[in-house]
Design a protein around this motif. Structure first.
Motif, PDB file in Angstrom:
ATOM      1  N   PHE A 122       0.844  -1.196   0.000  1.00  0.00           N
ATOM      2  CA  PHE A 122       0.000   0.000   0.000  1.00  0.00           C
ATOM      3  C   PHE A 122       0.879   1.246   0.000  1.00  0.00           C
ATOM      4  O   PHE A 122       1.981   1.249   0.562  1.00  0.00           O
ATOM      5  CB  PHE A 122      -0.896   0.033   1.246  1.00  0.00           C
ATOM      6  N   ILE A 123       0.346   2.330  -0.548  1.00  0.00           N
ATOM      7  CA  ILE A 123       1.132   3.563  -0.604  1.00  0.00           C
ATOM      8  C   ILE A 123       1.465   4.080   0.793  1.00  0.00           C
ATOM      9  O   ILE A 123       2.551   4.606   1.031  1.00  0.00           O
ATOM     10  CB  ILE A 123       0.412   4.654  -1.445  1.00  0.00           C
ATOM     11  N   ASP A 124       0.558   3.906   1.752  1.00  0.00           N
ATOM     12  CA  ASP A 124       0.832   4.384   3.118  1.00  0.00           C
ATOM     13  C   ASP A 124       1.950   3.590   3.789  1.00  0.00           C
ATOM     14  O   ASP A 124       2.549   4.052   4.762  1.00  0.00           O
ATOM     15  CB  ASP A 124      -0.428   4.306   3.978  1.00  0.00           C
ATOM     16  N   ASP A 125       2.223   2.383   3.296  1.00  0.00           N
ATOM     17  CA  ASP A 125       3.332   1.587   3.826  1.00  0.00           C
ATOM     18  C   ASP A 125       4.632   1.896   3.103  1.00  0.00           C
ATOM     19  O   ASP A 125       5.663   1.289   3.375  1.00  0.00           O
ATOM     20  CB  ASP A 125       3.025   0.083   3.686  1.00  0.00           C
ATOM     21  N   LEU A 126       4.588   2.861   2.189  1.00  0.00           N
ATOM     22  CA  LEU A 126       5.754   3.229   1.385  1.00  0.00           C
ATOM     23  C   LEU A 126       6.274   4.618   1.716  1.00  0.00           C
ATOM     24  O   LEU A 126       7.461   4.874   1.644  1.00  0.00           O
ATOM     25  CB  LEU A 126       5.369   3.158  -0.102  1.00  0.00           C
TER      26      LEU A 126
END
Length: 485
Positions: A68-72
């Motif tokens: 996910f983008i929030d994990d990036l």
């Protein structure tokens, strides 16, 4: 008495936690995808999904992992060509073929691949190092405000520059010397990982965090454990060396080497507990019982009075059964490693104070669980909603596999259905002029229906087709047909 029992041989490693003489957790180590939580991989972006703000990353597993983008985001500045942490879209940050280092958050489940993150964590006994995060956090389980302030002051001094730290519950009351030793150990680990990144191939493991002996020593062994019994001398000596490294002399005396010929899991009745934990029904001491069923979406637990007819009034009987269920359910969740959404159907209670007592009991027992959980509330339908964080695989994954006939439904074809399918196949086979004899093997129940209802019809039909049919009884699920020309 609280014990940890560790069994190690050439084929597997297993461990069990026993609290108050009851088995509450089982660990199994396998070299497969069930054992990859916290592993760090060098991956390659296989696909970018703008509509889902995520990307698929190939890390060498059967299914691509999901990022996910929030994990990036917190990874951007340090590892993605110097980009500043921002609100950029996933397609601006990643393109197909990009190399990216990721850590596994959740194992693959059903048709879903592993969920991964770039916000790395390297766990120790007293703290968790966050190499690309400058945050300082303290476990919520440390309640004493003075102790929280003491720990905060210590770690603000010794925390590595541009790295973050989560202070674990086990740090409570410990000295700065222990923390400094562990920080140096964890920073060195991370430096070793960074050295591997440039040379590593796609899908290569940069860090493996899943040896169960290490996990137990780091995450579980503490002053509340009375004994650690291990049946392998080499592992016993490794444990002693680990404790010497971190000056855990107070715990060293608790480590015992098991030398009997009898299987250690039999000696401590662990195998019996595993067998019982694979059943749907769990009997309570009061005579009531639980029915535990796991589905893809949630876990349902039904509480029943069973044989408990009580010696008081109905309300007291129901309350006592529910209270015992509230004590047993958290143990079963830990033992079976059930997680996600959990719905508990307690026996209906009329009094609000009885419901509150049951919730208090449930909450107290869940407080002993290492894994994060949360009781939501009683719903309008009288059901208790709760959640438990997904960590690893549920117990049945290691001991059971899906039935090839029912494919997880728990039902197989009825004997009547099997007869109808058999008749259809016999009709098709009888059209082959070269076949002279037909042998049918099937189970007793199917044969009974054939002989009571269909045998005259079958014999007459086969006679008209110049075929001979022979039935044989055999304990198989459906039927087998062999032909003779």
């Amino acid at each position: 008495m609280n014990k940890i029992v560790i069994s190690v041989n050439d084929f597997q490693k297993r461990a069990a936690i026993i609290e108050d003489d009851k088995v509450v957790e089982i660990f199994n180590e396998r070299n497969d995808e069930s054992n990859i939580i916290k592993n760090i991989y060098k991956g390659k972006v296989a696909n970018v999904l703008p509509g889902m703000e995520s990307a698929f990353v190939d890390i060498g597993l059967e299914k691509n992992s999901f990022l996910f983008i929030d994990d990036l985001r917190e990874f951007e500045e340090k590892y993605l060509n110097g980009l500043v942490n921002s609100n950029k879209t996933i397609e601006e940050l990643l393109t197909v073929g990009d190399k990216v280092v990721v850590q596994v958050l959740n194992v693959p489940r059903g048709n879903k691949g592993a969920r991964v993150t770039t916000n790395f964590t390297i766990p120790g006994k007293y703290l968790v190092l966050m190499p690309n995060n400058d945050h300082l956090a303290i476990s919520k389980k440390i309640k004493d405000e003075e102790e929280r302030k003491r720990l905060e002051e210590i770690f603000l001094k010794i925390k590595p520059s541009k790295m973050g730290v989560i202070i674990r519950t086990a740090a409570e009351g410990k000295t700065i010397e222990r923390f400094e030793k562990e920080i140096n150990y964890l920073v060195k680990k991370w430096e070793e990982i960074e050295k591997k990144i440039s040379k590593a191939k796609d899908g290569e493991i940069l860090y493996n965090d899943n040896d169960i002996v290490t996990t137990i020593l780091r995450d579980i062994l503490n002053d509340t454990i009375d004994e650690v019994i291990v049946d392998n001398e080499k592992v016993y000596l490794e444990i002693i060396d680990y404790l010497n490294t971190f000056n855990e002399n107070n715990i060293k005396a608790k480590i015992k080497l098991y030398l009997k010929d009898k299987d250690i899991f039999d000696e401590y009745n662990i195998n019996i507990e595993i067998k019982n934990a694979l059943e749907k029904e769990v009997w309570l001491d009061c005579g009531g019982y639980l029915v535990i069923e796991k589905t893809e979406a949630l876990v349902s637990i039904d509480v029943n009075t069973g044989k408990n007819t009580g010696s008081y009034n109905l309300e007291r009987t129901v309350l006592n059964t529910n209270l015992e269920a509230a004590r047993e359910i958290p143990r079963q969740l830990r033992l079976r490693n059930l997680s996600g959404i959990i719905i508990i159907d307690f026996i209906d209670m009329k009094l609000e104070e009885d419901k509150e007592l049951v919730l208090q009991q449930l909450g107290a027992e869940l407080g002993r669980d290492r894994i994060k959980n949360n009781i939501v509330h009683f719903t309008d339908l009288g059901l208790v909603e709760m959640t438990r964080k997904r960590v690893g695989r549920h117990l049945s994954y290691f001991y059971e596999e899906e039935c090839p006939l029912c494919k997880g439904k728990g039902k197989i074809k009825s004997s009547e259905t099997i007869v109808k399918e058999l008749l259809k196949e016999l009709k098709e086979i009888s059209l082959d002029k070269d076949i002279q004899k037909i042998y049918v093997k099937t189970k007793k129940e199917v044969l009974k229906i054939i002989r009571e209802v269909y045998i005259d019809f079958i014999n007459e039909y086969m006679k008209n087709k110049n075929k001979q049919i022979i039935f044989e009884e055999e304990e198989i699920f459906e039927y087998e047909i062999s032909l003779e020309k």
